[in-house]
Design a protein around this motif. Sequence first.
Motif, PDB file in Angstrom:
ATOM      1  N   TRP A  45      83.652  37.390  20.698  1.00  0.00           N
ATOM      2  CA  TRP A  45      84.825  37.190  21.649  1.00  0.00           C
ATOM      3  C   TRP A  45      86.202  37.191  20.220  1.00  0.00           C
ATOM      4  O   TRP A  45      85.721  36.326  19.191  1.00  0.00           O
ATOM      5  N   VAL A  46      87.259  37.464  20.844  1.00  0.00           N
ATOM      6  CA  VAL A  46      88.323  37.277  20.025  1.00  0.00           C
ATOM      7  C   VAL A  46      89.278  36.514  20.676  1.00  0.00           C
ATOM      8  O   VAL A  46      89.352  36.779  21.935  1.00  0.00           O
ATOM      9  N   ALA A  47      90.526  36.050  20.325  1.00  0.00           N
ATOM     10  CA  ALA A  47      91.404  35.087  20.643  1.00  0.00           C
ATOM     11  C   ALA A  47      92.882  35.832  20.664  1.00  0.00           C
ATOM     12  O   ALA A  47      92.968  36.771  20.205  1.00  0.00           O
ATOM     13  N   GLU A  48      93.629  35.277  21.662  1.00  0.00           N
ATOM     14  CA  GLU A  48      95.346  35.481  21.551  1.00  0.00           C
ATOM     15  C   GLU A  48      95.957  34.419  21.309  1.00  0.00           C
ATOM     16  O   GLU A  48      95.807  33.217  22.089  1.00  0.00           O
ATOM     17  N   HIS A  49      96.640  34.481  19.972  1.00  0.00           N
ATOM     18  CA  HIS A  49      97.728  33.298  19.913  1.00  0.00           C
ATOM     19  C   HIS A  49      98.859  33.991  19.405  1.00  0.00           C
ATOM     20  O   HIS A  49      98.738  35.284  18.932  1.00  0.00           O
ATOM     21  N   HIS A  50      99.944  33.793  19.489  1.00  0.00           N
ATOM     22  CA  HIS A  50     101.242  34.320  19.190  1.00  0.00           C
ATOM     23  C   HIS A  50     102.144  33.380  18.104  1.00  0.00           C
ATOM     24  O   HIS A  50     102.217  32.042  18.544  1.00  0.00           O
ATOM     25  N   ALA A  51     102.436  34.066  17.091  1.00  0.00           N
ATOM     26  CA  ALA A  51     103.217  33.462  16.012  1.00  0.00           C
ATOM     27  C   ALA A  51     102.754  32.112  15.624  1.00  0.00           C
ATOM     28  O   ALA A  51     103.563  31.155  15.329  1.00  0.00           O
ATOM     29  N   VAL A  52     101.390  32.111  15.451  1.00  0.00           N
ATOM     30  CA  VAL A  52     100.787  30.926  14.764  1.00  0.00           C
ATOM     31  C   VAL A  52     100.515  31.458  13.211  1.00  0.00           C
ATOM     32  O   VAL A  52      99.603  32.367  13.037  1.00  0.00           O
ATOM     33  N   PRO A  53     100.784  30.655  12.399  1.00  0.00           N
ATOM     34  CA  PRO A  53     100.672  31.237  10.816  1.00  0.00           C
ATOM     35  C   PRO A  53      99.199  31.384  10.529  1.00  0.00           C
ATOM     36  O   PRO A  53      98.793  31.947   9.719  1.00  0.00           O
ATOM     37  N   GLY A  54      98.306  30.293  11.132  1.00  0.00           N
ATOM     38  CA  GLY A  54      97.017  30.551  10.735  1.00  0.00           C
ATOM     39  C   GLY A  54      96.075  31.379  11.435  1.00  0.00           C
ATOM     40  O   GLY A  54      94.913  31.609  11.407  1.00  0.00           O
ATOM     41  N   ILE A  55      96.593  32.185  12.617  1.00  0.00           N
ATOM     42  CA  ILE A  55      95.987  33.019  13.348  1.00  0.00           C
ATOM     43  C   ILE A  55      96.464  34.082  13.305  1.00  0.00           C
ATOM     44  O   ILE A  55      97.655  34.261  13.929  1.00  0.00           O
ATOM     45  N   ALA A  56      95.840  35.515  13.209  1.00  0.00           N
ATOM     46  CA  ALA A  56      96.607  36.724  13.133  1.00  0.00           C
ATOM     47  C   ALA A  56      96.173  37.495  14.126  1.00  0.00           C
ATOM     48  O   ALA A  56      96.879  38.711  14.580  1.00  0.00           O
ATOM     49  N   SER A  57      95.365  37.063  15.604  1.00  0.00           N
ATOM     50  CA  SER A  57      95.100  37.876  16.404  1.00  0.00           C
ATOM     51  C   SER A  57      96.117  37.469  17.618  1.00  0.00           C
ATOM     52  O   SER A  57      95.823  36.459  18.229  1.00  0.00           O
ATOM     53  N   GLY A  58      96.915  38.335  17.985  1.00  0.00           N
ATOM     54  CA  GLY A  58      97.938  38.236  19.083  1.00  0.00           C
ATOM     55  C   GLY A  58      97.641  39.285  20.052  1.00  0.00           C
ATOM     56  O   GLY A  58      98.058  38.877  21.218  1.00  0.00           O
ATOM     57  N   SER A  59      96.630  40.175  20.094  1.00  0.00           N
ATOM     58  CA  SER A  59      96.288  41.120  21.015  1.00  0.00           C
ATOM     59  C   SER A  59      94.769  41.265  21.234  1.00  0.00           C
ATOM     60  O   SER A  59      94.302  42.342  20.505  1.00  0.00           O
TER      61      SER A  59
END
Length: 323
Positions: A45-59
Motif C-alpha cells: 500500500w501507498v500513502a497520501e500526505h501533502h506538503a510534508v518534506p519527509g514524504i513524497a507521496s501525495g497521490s
Amino acid sequence: MTTRPVPISLLDRSRTRAGEPTALALHDTVERARRAEELGFDRIWVAEHHAVPGIASGSPPLLMAAIAARTERIRVGSGGVMLPNHRPIVVAEQAKMLAALHPGRVDLGVGRSLGFTAPVRDALGVHDYGPDDFAGDVSALADLLADAGPVTAMPKGVPAPPLFVLATGSGLAVAARLGLPVVVGGPLVHGDLTPLADYRAAFRPRHPDDAPRVLVSVDVLVADAPARARDLVLPEAWAMVESRTTGAFPPLRPEPALRLTARQQEQVERHLDQVVHGTVTDVAEQLTAIVERTAAAEVLAFSSTHDRAALRDSDAALATLHP
C-alpha cells in the motif's frame, strides 16, 4: 511463545532522504514494490500526505498505477486516500479505472485525516470534517464502487475493489455500520482493545459473506542483531522528535539533525518502544503476540529507515514470516 506465520503486507510512505532529490523516494517505492512481489508479499500500500518534506507521496492513485504497471501479481492499495480532500465519485472512478486496468489487484483504503498544518489545510480547502461527513462519504463511495450510486462511476461493470477504513474510534463505528474491514494502528494495537470489540459486535454485513476484519498497522524493522535493528529504527525516531520541535516532518537522516535534550531522548525511547524490531525470531514473536491479542487478519508493516540496503534486508527477512 510458539511463533507461527503471520499474514504480512507492506506500506511504503515514500520517505525522502536528506540531500537527495525528493522524486527519488517515489522511484524507491516502485522498486520496493517490485522486490516485494519477488519476495512473495501479497499486498503493498501507498500513502497520501501533502506538503510534508519527509514524504513524497501525495497521490495514491498515480503511485498505485506506476506500481501496478511495473509488477504482475502483487495487490496494490492506498493506505489511504483521505476523503476530506476528494469527492467520492472522483475516488470511485480512479479506483475503478485501476481495477479495470489491473483486474483483481487493487485495494482501496480510505481515511479522514486533514492536513497536518493550517497552511496545508488552507491549500486543500478543508477545515471542518467530522465523523458524520466521513460516514456519508464512505457510504457514497461504497455505493459508487458497486454501481449503486445516484450516478454511474465509470467504468461501469468493473468488480468493486475491496474497500477498507483506516480507523480510529469514530472510524471503527462507521466501518461497523457499513460492514467494512478496518486498518488500525497505534493505541488500538498496543492499548485498550474495547474499540475493536465494539467494532466486531456492531458489525453489520453488507453481503451474506461479510464479517469483521481487522488489519493492524505496525512499524517493523528486522536485522541480524537487536542492536542493529535498534539503530535502524533511530532515523524515524529522530524525524518524529524533530517534527515536534519544528512543526515539519523531515526527511530521513543518518544522524539526528538536532542535539537531543534529555526530554527529546525520552521521546526517542518512547518511539522505539512502539516499534517491532529485532532479529527475525524476535519480530516473529512480537508480531504473533500482536496478532493473537488483536485477532487481526493481517499485519500492514510500514517500515522505513535511512539505509536502503538494510531496508531491503529487513523486507527479505520479514517475507520469511509471511505464509
